[in-house]
Design a protein around this motif. Structure first.
Motif, PDB file in Angstrom:
ATOM      1  N   TYR A 244     -11.773   0.349  -3.298  1.00 52.31           N
ATOM      2  CA  TYR A 244     -11.914   0.263  -4.753  1.00 52.31           C
ATOM      3  C   TYR A 244     -10.656   0.636  -5.525  1.00 52.31           C
ATOM      4  CZ  TYR A 244     -16.802  -0.153  -3.495  1.00 52.31           C
ATOM      5  OH  TYR A 244     -17.966  -0.569  -2.943  1.00 52.31           O
ATOM      6  N   VAL A 245      -9.745   1.361  -4.899  1.00 51.98           N
ATOM      7  CA  VAL A 245      -8.564   1.793  -5.642  1.00 51.98           C
ATOM      8  C   VAL A 245      -7.279   1.198  -5.074  1.00 51.98           C
ATOM      9  CG1 VAL A 245      -7.238   3.764  -6.454  1.00 51.98           C
ATOM     10  CG2 VAL A 245      -9.720   3.953  -6.198  1.00 51.98           C
ATOM     11  N   LEU A 246      -7.043   1.438  -3.792  1.00 50.58           N
ATOM     12  CA  LEU A 246      -5.738   1.069  -3.239  1.00 50.58           C
ATOM     13  C   LEU A 246      -5.543  -0.441  -3.159  1.00 50.58           C
ATOM     14  CD1 LEU A 246      -5.332   3.762  -0.446  1.00 50.58           C
ATOM     15  CD2 LEU A 246      -4.628   3.824  -2.830  1.00 50.58           C
TER      16      LEU A 246
ATOM     17  N   LEU B 188       0.837  -1.209   0.000  1.00 52.99           N
ATOM     18  CA  LEU B 188       0.000   0.000   0.000  1.00 52.99           C
ATOM     19  C   LEU B 188       0.866   1.251   0.000  1.00 52.99           C
ATOM     20  CD1 LEU B 188      -2.834  -0.921   2.525  1.00 52.99           C
ATOM     21  CD2 LEU B 188      -3.086  -0.493   0.091  1.00 52.99           C
ATOM     22  N   GLU B 189       1.940   1.216   0.808  1.00 54.69           N
ATOM     23  CA  GLU B 189       2.759   2.419   0.944  1.00 54.69           C
ATOM     24  C   GLU B 189       3.510   2.777  -0.328  1.00 54.69           C
ATOM     25  OE1 GLU B 189       5.084   1.606   4.380  1.00 54.69           O
ATOM     26  OE2 GLU B 189       3.591   2.459   5.750  1.00 54.69           O
ATOM     27  N   GLU B 190       3.837   1.749  -1.130  1.00 53.40           N
ATOM     28  CA  GLU B 190       4.634   2.066  -2.314  1.00 53.40           C
ATOM     29  C   GLU B 190       3.766   2.504  -3.501  1.00 53.40           C
ATOM     30  OE1 GLU B 190       6.860  -1.471  -3.131  1.00 53.40           O
ATOM     31  OE2 GLU B 190       5.304  -2.303  -4.419  1.00 53.40           O
ATOM     32  N   LEU B 191       2.431   2.581  -3.320  1.00 51.25           N
ATOM     33  CA  LEU B 191       1.590   3.059  -4.419  1.00 51.25           C
ATOM     34  C   LEU B 191       1.888   4.543  -4.682  1.00 51.25           C
ATOM     35  CD1 LEU B 191      -1.868   1.460  -3.569  1.00 51.25           C
ATOM     36  CD2 LEU B 191      -0.251   0.776  -5.335  1.00 51.25           C
ATOM     37  N   PRO B 192       2.012   4.919  -5.955  1.00 52.17           N
ATOM     38  CA  PRO B 192       2.334   6.316  -6.256  1.00 52.17           C
ATOM     39  C   PRO B 192       1.177   7.246  -5.888  1.00 52.17           C
ATOM     40  CG  PRO B 192       1.879   5.083  -8.259  1.00 52.17           C
ATOM     41  CD  PRO B 192       1.917   4.087  -7.144  1.00 52.17           C
ATOM     42  N   SER B 193       1.491   8.516  -5.646  1.00 52.70           N
ATOM     43  CA  SER B 193       0.472   9.399  -5.088  1.00 52.70           C
ATOM     44  C   SER B 193      -0.608   9.756  -6.107  1.00 52.70           C
ATOM     45  CB  SER B 193       1.114  10.660  -4.522  1.00 52.70           C
ATOM     46  OG  SER B 193       1.909  11.235  -5.509  1.00 52.70           O
TER      47      SER B 193
ATOM     48  N   ALA C  98      -2.850  -2.913  -4.944  1.00 51.74           N
ATOM     49  CA  ALA C  98      -1.806  -3.529  -4.124  1.00 51.74           C
ATOM     50  C   ALA C  98      -1.940  -5.045  -4.093  1.00 51.74           C
ATOM     51  CB  ALA C  98      -1.884  -2.971  -2.701  1.00 51.74           C
ATOM     52  N   LEU C  99      -2.883  -5.563  -4.903  1.00 49.08           N
ATOM     53  CA  LEU C  99      -3.222  -6.972  -4.788  1.00 49.08           C
ATOM     54  C   LEU C  99      -2.039  -7.920  -5.019  1.00 49.08           C
ATOM     55  CD1 LEU C  99      -5.893  -7.927  -3.926  1.00 49.08           C
ATOM     56  CD2 LEU C  99      -6.474  -8.479  -6.284  1.00 49.08           C
ATOM     57  N   SER C 100      -1.167  -7.580  -5.992  1.00 48.07           N
ATOM     58  CA  SER C 100      -0.080  -8.528  -6.267  1.00 48.07           C
ATOM     59  C   SER C 100       0.872  -8.606  -5.072  1.00 48.07           C
ATOM     60  CB  SER C 100       0.664  -8.128  -7.537  1.00 48.07           C
ATOM     61  OG  SER C 100       1.267  -6.871  -7.358  1.00 48.07           O
ATOM     62  N   GLY C 101       1.105  -7.474  -4.415  1.00 47.21           N
ATOM     63  CA  GLY C 101       1.966  -7.496  -3.235  1.00 47.21           C
ATOM     64  C   GLY C 101       1.343  -8.279  -2.096  1.00 47.21           C
ATOM     65  N   ILE C 102       0.036  -8.062  -1.888  1.00 44.75           N
ATOM     66  CA  ILE C 102      -0.644  -8.776  -0.807  1.00 44.75           C
ATOM     67  C   ILE C 102      -0.637 -10.274  -1.084  1.00 44.75           C
ATOM     68  CG2 ILE C 102      -2.829  -9.067   0.407  1.00 44.75           C
ATOM     69  CD1 ILE C 102      -3.425  -6.131  -0.187  1.00 44.75           C
ATOM     70  N   SER C 103      -0.873 -10.660  -2.354  1.00 39.63           N
ATOM     71  CA  SER C 103      -0.881 -12.105  -2.618  1.00 39.63           C
ATOM     72  C   SER C 103       0.512 -12.701  -2.504  1.00 39.63           C
ATOM     73  CB  SER C 103      -1.508 -12.461  -3.956  1.00 39.63           C
ATOM     74  OG  SER C 103      -1.599 -11.365  -4.797  1.00 39.63           O
TER      75      SER C 103
END
Lengths: 293, 285
Positions: free
Chosen positions: A190-192, A166-171, A196-201
């Motif tokens: 709906y957005v974040l 989540l933190e590395e998502l661009p602003s 971030a799904l690939s990182g979470i998986s």
């Protein structure tokens, strides 16, 4: 003098790398030579008929089928327990926590990630004694207690991978929906999270891999050598890593030992696929999830 | 309406974080609570530093602490040259294809289950040590060697990452001054990455201290403080795994909680040390 030192460093580095590669190759080749002959339907189902076993009409006594089923349920249950708590904690840390809270929780999860698995097993074991003494005799070391303990073991992985992805998502991703009038929660849901799904998986795959390979936790919390396919959450069960451990000290004939090597290959296959999958999704994030670099 | 939803969601997220964090403290508290009968039964100090002699009513866990330290320190010492060498090759010395291959190999190694290392160790390495070097085969040396391989990916990934995190402008400046690959590695990258490298070593040591299966399967599990590499030993982790819960109230059984507390403290110390070292690294120089 300095030149000699540099040459020496280069020479030693290459030698050491070679030694490491040799150790790994010997390990793998030995495992393959010993394990491949026993590889096949008989390893899993023993002398029982595979189709009947899968339909629940026959029991397997000399194969690793019950252990595989036990491991499967164990992993499934731990993931179900750890995933919601882990993801929610990760969201809190990434999106809501103040810097002070972030630091506090960050250190606590680091500590949890570093606690040896046997200590977490001991925790689960104490919990089962406590439940047994204070609530009902039906409680004891069982599938549920093991899954709970394993969930505690892997929660830090899921928290960390959720938080970092989540933190590395661009602003620009982070702000667009908000600017269009979405609430904070809508933005997250709906957005974040989808972004971030690939990182979470990848964190989830690491967690599942850890659950499948860990032996110390289940050793204390209800795994046994012969239990058949587990019938309920409160029953004892078999698991692949424990089967391997058990065979190593208790095998009575060469056939059993050879089954042990076969089981090693199966477990190695499952775990390496899970880990490589995690690395394939997000390489660097997985390192950091595992080793907090 | 949507405001209440926001508040509920926020609280759910917060409570999950609290719940997971409380676990960490609950583990410690539960172990201390269950260990209390042992602490009350005799000399408090003797539990940690005394000998293990159940027939005399002495349940000191010093032999296990000593066994743990021997095996973990040996493993770390053996692992260090291997991992540093491999990290140097991965970051500087090797060609691009070799680097990629080694990287994949190290990642693959992180996924190898501990119990399989133990299994192969028993049937391959134990006989080799017994016949080649002597002793019972199941000893500090055997466990230390296998454990060194087990923890090497941790150290390699960590060290590689800290070497590659060195500011590229320093490396390029050295290159412009005519330093070759080896010189850039030894005189520019390594001195700037010492904090991260030390953290990697501590982290690997922490994993070695906390590992159960290797020592349980390969170290022989004799309850005695080892004095040589070829003697068998029992680690704290193996002691916890081996105590059979025949009698919940016996002091022998309670001793596993003392082991748990020591392991918890070891692990937490390692974690805190790593955090402190990494914080130093983040300070711009």
């Amino acid at each position: 003098m300095q030149e000699v030192l540099e040459k020496l460093a280069v020479f030693l580095s290459w030698t050491m790398t070679l030694v490491l590669c040799l150790c790994l190759s010997i390990f793998l080749i030995y495992l393959l030579i010993k394990g491949l002959p026993s590889f096949g339907a008989e390893l899993i189902f023993g002398k029982a008929e595979p189709l009947k076993v899968l339909l629940g009409q026959a029991r397997v006594f000399d194969g690793i089928f019950p252990a595989m089923v036990g491991t499967f349920f164990l992993v499934l249950l731990s993931a179900v327990l750890a995933l919601p708590v882990g993801v929610c904690s990760g969201i809190y840390l990434a999106e809501y926590a103040s810097p002070v809270m972030k630091k506090l929780f960050g250190s606590l999860f680091d500590i949890l990630a570093g606690i040896p698995s046997i200590v977490i097993g001991l925790f689960g074991f104490s919990l089962s004694i406590f439940l047994h003494n204070h609530f009902s005799d039906r409680f004891g070391p069982c599938l549920l207690i093991s899954a709970l303990s394993l969930a505690v073991l892997v929660i830090p992985y899921i928290v960390r991978s959720t938080q970092m992805s989540l933190e590395e998502l661009p602003s620009d991703i982070r702000r667009t929906a908000l600017a269009l009038g979405a609430t904070r929660l809508q933005n997250i849901a709906y957005v974040l999270i989808p972004n971030a799904l690939s990182g979470i998986s990848s964190g989830l795959f690491l967690a599942i891999g850890r659950c499948a390979e860990d032996t110390a936790v289940i050793l204390l919390t209800g795994v046994v050598a012969t239990a058949g396919v587990p019938s309920s959450l409160l029953s004892q069960y078999e698991a692949l890593p424990f089967y391997i451990y058990y065979i190593s000290s208790q095998y009575s004939n060469p056939a059993e030992l050879s089954n042990g090597y076969g089981a090693c290959l199966v477990l190695l296959g499952i775990c390496s696929v899970l880990f490589m999958f995690a690395y394939g999704l997000k390489k660097h994030l997985s390192y950091r999830t595992l080793y907090r670099v | 309406m949507s405001n209440t939803k926001e508040i509920i969601a926020r609280n759910v997220f917060f409570l999950s974080a609290i719940a997971s964090a409380v676990m960490i403290l609950a583990i410690l508290v539960l172990m201390i609570a269950l260990g209390i009968p042992l602490f009350k039964a005799g000399n408090f100090l003797a539990i940690w530093t005394g000998p293990w002699a159940p027939h005399k009513g002495l349940y000191g866990i010093w032999p296990m602490i000593s066994g743990t330290l021997w095996i973990a320190l040996l493993a770390t010492a053996l692992c260090m040259p291997l991992s540093l060498g491999a990290s140097f090759v991965i970051t500087s010395l090797g060609g691009p294809r070799l680097r990629r291959m080694l990287g994949t190999m190290v990642r693959f190694m992180t996924g190898i289950p501990t119990v399989i290392y133990g299994f192969v160790g028993i049937f391959l390495l134990v006989p080799l040590v017994r016949e080649g070097i002597g002793g019972p085969g199941m000893c500090v040396l055997t466990a230390g060697m296998v454990l060194a391989i087990l923890i090497s990916p941790t150290m390699i990934l960590f060290v590689t990452d800290s070497l590659l995190a060195v500011d590229l402008s320093y490396v390029q400046a050295a290159k412009a001054l005519g330093a070759n690959r080896v010189q850039r590695l030894l005189y520019v990258m390594v001195p700037r990455a010492t904090g991260g490298m030390a953290a990697g070593i501590i982290l690997a040591l922490g994993r070695a201290l906390g590992d159960t299966l290797i020592a349980l399967m390969l170290a022989g599990n004799a309850i005695q403080a080892p004095r040589a590499l070829l003697e068998p030993a029992r680690t704290l982790t193996a002691h916890v795994a081996l105590v059979k819960a025949a009698d919940f109230d016996s002091l022998e059984f309670r001793s596993i909680f003392a082991c748990g507390i020591v392991l918890y403290l070891f692990a937490t110390t390692a974690t805190v040390a790593v955090r402190v070292m990494l914080r130093k690294r983040e300070v711009p120089t």
